[in-house]
Design an enzyme around this catalytic site. Structure first.
Site, PDB file in Angstrom:
ATOM      1  N   THR A  56       2.521 -39.021 -26.251  1.00 53.85           N
ATOM      2  CA  THR A  56       3.548 -38.280 -26.497  1.00 53.85           C
ATOM      3  C   THR A  56       3.619 -37.676 -27.970  1.00 53.85           C
ATOM      4  O   THR A  56       2.855 -38.186 -28.703  1.00 53.85           O
ATOM      5  CB  THR A  56       4.795 -39.402 -26.592  1.00 53.85           C
ATOM      6  OG1 THR A  56       5.775 -39.267 -27.193  1.00 53.85           O
ATOM      7  CG2 THR A  56       4.210 -40.776 -27.311  1.00 53.85           C
ATOM      8  N   TYR A  90       7.399 -48.055 -30.239  1.00 52.40           N
ATOM      9  CA  TYR A  90       6.853 -47.322 -29.071  1.00 52.40           C
ATOM     10  C   TYR A  90       5.893 -46.277 -29.688  1.00 52.40           C
ATOM     11  O   TYR A  90       4.729 -46.238 -29.027  1.00 52.40           O
ATOM     12  CB  TYR A  90       7.901 -46.656 -28.334  1.00 52.40           C
ATOM     13  CG  TYR A  90       7.505 -45.530 -27.378  1.00 52.40           C
ATOM     14  CD1 TYR A  90       6.861 -45.993 -26.141  1.00 52.40           C
ATOM     15  CD2 TYR A  90       7.755 -44.317 -27.815  1.00 52.40           C
ATOM     16  CE1 TYR A  90       6.348 -45.038 -25.333  1.00 52.40           C
ATOM     17  CE2 TYR A  90       7.313 -43.040 -26.904  1.00 52.40           C
ATOM     18  CZ  TYR A  90       6.418 -43.813 -25.548  1.00 52.40           C
ATOM     19  OH  TYR A  90       6.052 -42.545 -24.881  1.00 52.40           O
TER      20      TYR A  90
END
Ligand code: NAD
Length: 358
Positions: free
Chosen positions: A132, A157
């Site tokens: 990501t 995360y």
């Protein structure tokens, strides 16, 4: 090619699986079917003879080793992850377990399998890790992240995905395993779990509920349609160079409040409120996410130059189709809300202190 897809029952994974099968590949899905994964996401291809499904935890070395032995994949697309930032704030342990430990287990199983292949099969083998743009931290008003940007993850995360990226890179540098890292931007489209901004707003609007927007809604994301994301992963698999990383951005920067307002306008046409008010009237600004990154944007010029990949879906078209999908597939999200894994509530305020048992 026979491809092992981890997380293939999730949002992006199931889109990739359908795309791979339609391109003539054979696919083995390995998925634990957590709250975020569902066989229903693969319903359209459930009877495809090219698809095999393994309910497995990527942290379980024996189960994953067994899958490699029985299926002998020629490539791995690694998407299995805990994927929601807010949940990582409330409970980071499962993110460290799946995203870090699980990636380590998968790399070791892939390495053992790869080493035993013939030389041509070893050269052709690929391990594509799906990551990501959040690993790079936050941008100010200007500039874009690229493959050369330093890692500065801010959420649990993002930190767990960054750790996984480093493992993947190290397995190439140390063992020569032909790995690649894809840093993709915020993805949207059909079958996204209702906890994420676009489906959450959509579903709450259809149910006549308030539409929460974190802070003042000024946080900017670079929106990528899930079909463009899937095509990028295919391009990396087919044309990417071992040891290389690729930034895959939608080229569509929008503040969250503008995404929500656009959604509201699309819903005013497709599903007007019973009281005749515009959906925008239900927007409610709520407490911001702790450590909320202000802006992400990706420079995808390497992917364009080396892979010939570009995003094709215009945001407004993709969003309109996404609205239509959620309106036409109420049983899909109603089953999730009824199932109790998620009911549309606010997550990620870090108000409960450390996780129990940590
Ligand atoms: P998702 O939450 O919809 O799906 C994740 C899938 O992984 C689910 O099917 C789940 O059952 C499975 N899974 C979770 N833990 C597992 C475990 N221990 N073993 C096996 N399977 C497990 O996520 P998504 O949005 O489809 O994201 C897929 C990947 O893409 C993730 O790695 C995520 O970090 C990355 N990514 C997502 C976005 C986005 O905007 N959604 C953007 C960039 C990158």
């Amino acid at each position: 090619m026979k491809i092992l897809v981890t997380g293939g029952a999730g949002f992006i994974g199931s889109t990739v699986v359908r795309r791979l099968l339609s391109a003539g590949h054979r696919v083995v899905v390995a998925d634990l079917l957590t709250y975020a994964g569902s066989r229903a996401n693969l319903e359209a291809v459930a009877d495809d003879p090219g698809l095999a499904f393994e309910a497995a935890d990527i942290c379980d070395a024996r189960a994953i080793g067994d899958i490699f032995q029985r299926h002998r994949p020629e490539a791995v697309l690694h998407l299995a992850a805990e994927s929601h930032v807010d949940r990582s704030i409330d409970g980071p342990a499962s993110f460290i377990r799946t995203n870090v430990d699980g990636t380590g287990v998968l790399l070791e199983a892939a390495r053992a399998h790869w080493r035993a292949l013939t030389a041509p099969a070893r050269d052709a083998f690929r391990f594509v890790h799906v990551s990501t743009d959040e690993v790079f931290g936050t941008l100010g008003a200007h500039g874009r992240f690229s493959e050369a940007s330093p890692y500065r993850p801010n959420s649990p995360y993002a930190a767990s995905k960054a750790a996984a990226d480093h493992l993947v890179r190290a397995w190439h540098a140390t063992y020569d395993l032909p790995t690649m890292v894809v840093s993709a931007s915020n993805t949207y489209g059909p079958r996204q779990f209702p906890e994420k901004l676009i489906p959450l707003t959509l579903i709450r609007a259809v149910r006549g509920e308030a539409l929460p927007v974190y802070g003042r809604g000024e946080n900017v994301r670079d929106w990528l349609h899930v079909d463009d994301h899937a095509n990028a992963l295919l391009a990396v698999l087919e044309r990417g160079a071992a040891g290389r990383s690729y930034c895959i951005g939608g080229g569509c920067e929008l503040a969250n409040i503008d995404v929500v307002r656009t959604l509201c306008r699309l819903l005013d046409e497709a599903s007007p409120r019973a009281d005749g008010l515009p959906h925008e009237s239900a927007i409610a600004f709520v407490a911001d996410r702790p450590g909320h990154d202000l802006r992400y944007a990706l420079d995808s010029s390497r992917a364009a130059a080396e892979l010939g990949w570009r995003p094709r879906v215009r945001f407004h078209d993709g969003l309109r189709d996404t609205v239509r999908w959620y309106l036409d597939n109420r049983p899909w999200w109603e089953a999730i809300l009824r199932g109790g894994a998620y009911g549309g509530e606010r997550l990620g305020l870090a108000s409960d202190g450390p996780e129990a048992g940590q």
